[in-house]
Design a protein around this motif. Structure first.
Motif, PDB file in Angstrom:
ATOM      1  N   ASP A 186       0.009  19.581 -12.731  1.00 32.09           N
ATOM      2  CA  ASP A 186      -1.062  18.596 -12.627  1.00 32.09           C
ATOM      3  C   ASP A 186      -1.251  17.926 -13.977  1.00 32.09           C
ATOM      4  OD1 ASP A 186      -1.493  19.420 -10.034  1.00 32.09           O
ATOM      5  OD2 ASP A 186      -3.311  20.564 -10.496  1.00 32.09           O
ATOM      6  N   LYS A 188      -4.196  15.486 -15.940  1.00 30.48           N
ATOM      7  CA  LYS A 188      -5.501  14.837 -15.946  1.00 30.48           C
ATOM      8  C   LYS A 188      -5.633  14.002 -17.207  1.00 30.48           C
ATOM      9  CE  LYS A 188      -7.894  18.361 -13.195  1.00 30.48           C
ATOM     10  NZ  LYS A 188      -9.017  19.334 -13.150  1.00 30.48           N
ATOM     11  N   LYS A 197      -9.683   7.669 -13.539  1.00 36.27           N
ATOM     12  CA  LYS A 197      -9.295   7.726 -12.130  1.00 36.27           C
ATOM     13  C   LYS A 197      -7.819   7.388 -11.999  1.00 36.27           C
ATOM     14  CE  LYS A 197     -10.485   6.009  -7.521  1.00 36.27           C
ATOM     15  NZ  LYS A 197     -11.353   5.093  -6.737  1.00 36.27           N
ATOM     16  N   THR A 198      -7.077   8.300 -11.396  1.00 31.84           N
ATOM     17  CA  THR A 198      -5.642   8.089 -11.222  1.00 31.84           C
ATOM     18  C   THR A 198      -5.332   7.705  -9.782  1.00 31.84           C
ATOM     19  OG1 THR A 198      -5.347  10.465 -10.823  1.00 31.84           O
ATOM     20  CG2 THR A 198      -5.005   9.676 -13.067  1.00 31.84           C
ATOM     21  N   GLU A 199      -4.204   7.072  -9.607  1.00 33.67           N
ATOM     22  CA  GLU A 199      -3.786   6.646  -8.275  1.00 33.67           C
ATOM     23  C   GLU A 199      -3.521   7.859  -7.403  1.00 33.67           C
ATOM     24  OE1 GLU A 199       0.010   4.219  -7.021  1.00 33.67           O
ATOM     25  OE2 GLU A 199      -1.492   2.893  -7.899  1.00 33.67           O
ATOM     26  N   ALA A 200      -3.974   7.842  -6.183  1.00 35.16           N
ATOM     27  CA  ALA A 200      -3.871   8.986  -5.278  1.00 35.16           C
ATOM     28  C   ALA A 200      -2.426   9.475  -5.163  1.00 35.16           C
ATOM     29  CB  ALA A 200      -4.409   8.616  -3.897  1.00 35.16           C
ATOM     30  N   GLY A 201      -2.292  10.778  -5.294  1.00 34.80           N
ATOM     31  CA  GLY A 201      -0.990  11.395  -5.073  1.00 34.80           C
ATOM     32  C   GLY A 201      -0.021  11.335  -6.232  1.00 34.80           C
ATOM     33  N   THR A 202      -0.458  10.797  -7.386  1.00 36.04           N
ATOM     34  CA  THR A 202       0.487  10.634  -8.495  1.00 36.04           C
ATOM     35  C   THR A 202       0.364  11.687  -9.584  1.00 36.04           C
ATOM     36  OG1 THR A 202      -1.027   9.163  -9.699  1.00 36.04           O
ATOM     37  CG2 THR A 202       0.523   8.146  -8.137  1.00 36.04           C
ATOM     38  N   SER A 203      -0.818  12.283  -9.726  1.00 36.19           N
ATOM     39  CA  SER A 203      -1.052  13.146 -10.885  1.00 36.19           C
ATOM     40  C   SER A 203      -1.202  14.624 -10.545  1.00 36.19           C
ATOM     41  CB  SER A 203      -2.307  12.675 -11.636  1.00 36.19           C
ATOM     42  OG  SER A 203      -3.455  12.792 -10.802  1.00 36.19           O
ATOM     43  N   GLU A 204      -1.118  14.979  -9.280  1.00 39.32           N
ATOM     44  CA  GLU A 204      -1.260  16.376  -8.868  1.00 39.32           C
ATOM     45  C   GLU A 204      -0.052  16.817  -8.060  1.00 39.32           C
ATOM     46  OE1 GLU A 204      -4.957  16.560  -6.765  1.00 39.32           O
ATOM     47  OE2 GLU A 204      -6.118  16.834  -8.601  1.00 39.32           O
ATOM     48  N   ASN A 205       0.193  18.120  -8.130  1.00 35.96           N
ATOM     49  CA  ASN A 205       1.288  18.721  -7.366  1.00 35.96           C
ATOM     50  C   ASN A 205       2.639  18.044  -7.654  1.00 35.96           C
ATOM     51  OD1 ASN A 205      -0.098  20.790  -5.725  1.00 35.96           O
ATOM     52  ND2 ASN A 205      -1.162  19.013  -4.850  1.00 35.96           N
TER      53      ASN A 205
END
Length: 497
Positions: A186, A188, A197-205
């Motif tokens: 991940d 942050k 705020k990051t774009e959905a699905g880009t910064s986790e997993n």
């Protein structure tokens, strides 16, 4: 009531061997304390038997020239055996370089954008203090510069204050997975106003495949953000990785930004070059309390406070910065951050962005908050050319310190050279030291003899067409030894209740 368990002679022998090999932490003392403490014995320190390093992929430029240098400091032990090699972070990769004995560095070179990320493994008498570095020169282009980074042990938690998503910046975090299982990461981001705020699905997993590497553009995580000063926090959900930030700034230069040490109330950022034309401090407080920091520069003749930048207020969860301009003013120094008088101690992380030169003739580098050199620390790639290598030593606390600095032989020959240096409390001393008759890159090893703690960094300068291309690497304890508790016999394991 205890009853004897029938044992064969072989079983008794095996049991006795197991007992005498147990650490005393597993043998109970009469008062319930560990046996080592009860007997007054302290744990011994023994050389590590295996070391693992990871190095990021050097560059995406077709004209990049990369040099690798590796060494295990010290002298060869009689009858000692071991292996040490750097190889591509892929399955079935061939070694890039191999070390044969302690005290003698080895080097290798690569060109272009295809040079891979590397993993390095050392065992036996080559494991204690095994160190490696890669240095890349990109002579032209939007983000030309000298990029240097020490290969590091993999981990699970990394802080990168000093990255950016601003226009003109090309910042990436490079991940290297040395293991046979996938890692999950991940990222942050925190700016001057808090979490970005990051774009959905880009910064986790983010999956990092086994024996592979991956680079993530920070601008791609938050396309709408144009932030000059950002702190990136990298954690793993599974596995372990090597992680390093690579920074490119159009028209200025490029370099690696290693992770800051873990959040702490007092930080030392050692070895800002004497001719720095711009120094920008970036700090972040990850907890729930604001931090008020006093900024001091430990220079050759003592500590001073930068005029107009005596303190820095860092709001909780937000990235703060201070433009210190040409704070060193012709005298190399180290920044020391500590709680302001009357203020509580709040853990922070920090780094400084450094520019040398001006106009079209400038380059970019970073110094992150670093741990002390401890018992011993090594930086592997130094050059024998005049004024190319400058070592900075800082005693930031209230105690003087004496260290021994050793320049190894070069990769192509020469004889080691050593010198003892006394560093007065609150000062930074600089030193140039090279092997006698040395040819090729060499290593510098710093050992603390008395006093301390001592923080250190090495500035490598390789000018190109009037541009002072440079890179700075901090030195931290090489963790060449580990604590091994004393062993004791406990024949009670041969009986059963």
């Amino acid at each position: 009531m205890k009853q004897r368990v029938p044992l064969t002679l072989a079983a008794v022998t095996a049991a006795l061997a197991a007992v005498t090999g147990l650490a005393t932490l597993t043998a109970p003392a009469a008062d319930g304390a560990p046996a080592a403490a009860a007997s007054g014995k302290t744990a011994a320190r023994m050389p590590v038997e295996r070391s693992l390093l990871v190095c990021p992929s050097p560059s995406t430029s077709d004209i990049a020239d990369t040099a690798y240098t590796a060494i295990t400091p010290g002298a060869a032990a009689a009858g000692g055996t071991g292996t040490a090699r750097l190889l591509g972070a892929t399955k079935d990769a061939k070694p890039v370089l191999e070390l044969k004995e302690p005290g003698k560095p080895v080097g290798a070179k690569a060109s272009g954008a295809e040079a891979p990320a590397l993993t390095g493994t050392a065992d036996g008498f080559l494991a204690p203090g095994w160190s490696a570095q890669q240095t890349t020169l990109v002579s032209v282009g939007r983000t030309r510069g000298l990029l240097g980074v020490g290969c590091t042990a993999p981990g699970t938690d990394f802080w990168f204050p000093g990255v950016s998503t601003a226009k003109g910046r090309e910042d990436y975090v490079h991940f290297t997975n040395p293991d046979d299982d996938a890692a999950v990461v991940d990222i942050k981001l925190f700016g001057p106003d808090g979490a970005v705020k990051t774009e959905a699905g880009t910064s986790e997993n983010i999956r990092i495949d086994p024996k592979s590497s991956k680079a993530i553009s920070l601008s791609s995580l938050a396309p709408g953000a144009q932030l000059a000063d950002v702190t990136a926090h990298v954690t793993t959900r599974a596995g372990r990785i090597g992680a390093t930030a690579q920074v490119g700034e159009e028209g200025v230069g490029a370099d690696w930004l290693p992770a800051s040490i873990d959040p702490a109330g007092t930080l030392v950022l050692p070895g800002i070059p004497a001719d720095a034309t711009s120094v920008r401090l970036i700090a972040f407080a990850p907890g729930e309390e604001d931090a008020d920091l006093t900024i001091r520069l430990a220079a050759a003749n003592g500590s001073l406070t930068p005029a107009g930048n005596e303190q820095l207020h860092v709001k909780a969860g937000m990235t703060a910065s201070a433009d210190l301009k040409d704070v060193t003013r012709g005298e190399a120094g180290s920044l020391v951050l500590s709680p302001a008088e009357g203020k509580q101690t709040v853990p922070v992380v920090a780094a400084v962005r450094i520019v040398r030169g001006s106009g079209a003739k400038q380059d970019l580098g970073f110094v992150q908050a670093a741990a002390p050199v401890g018992q011993r620390a090594t930086v592997a790639d130094n050059r024998p050319e005049e004024n190319a290598t400058v070592l900075a030593l800082t005693a930031a606390s209230g105690a003087d310190a004496t260290v021994k600095v050793t320049a190894s032989a070069g990769t192509e020959g020469g004889e080691p050279a050593s010198k003892e240096v006394t560093v007065k409390a609150g000062t930074t001393q600089t030193l140039t030291l090279a092997p006698t008759g040395g040819k090729g890159p060499y290593a510098l090893t710093v050992e603390t003899l008395t006093g301390g703690p001592v923080h250190a960094s090495r500035t490598l300068t390789l000018p190109r067409d009037g541009t002072p291309m440079f890179t700075v690497q901090t030195l931290s304890d090489d963790r060449s030894t580990v604590s091994v508790p004393q062993a004791t016999q406990d024949l009670s394991v041969l009986t059963e209740d």
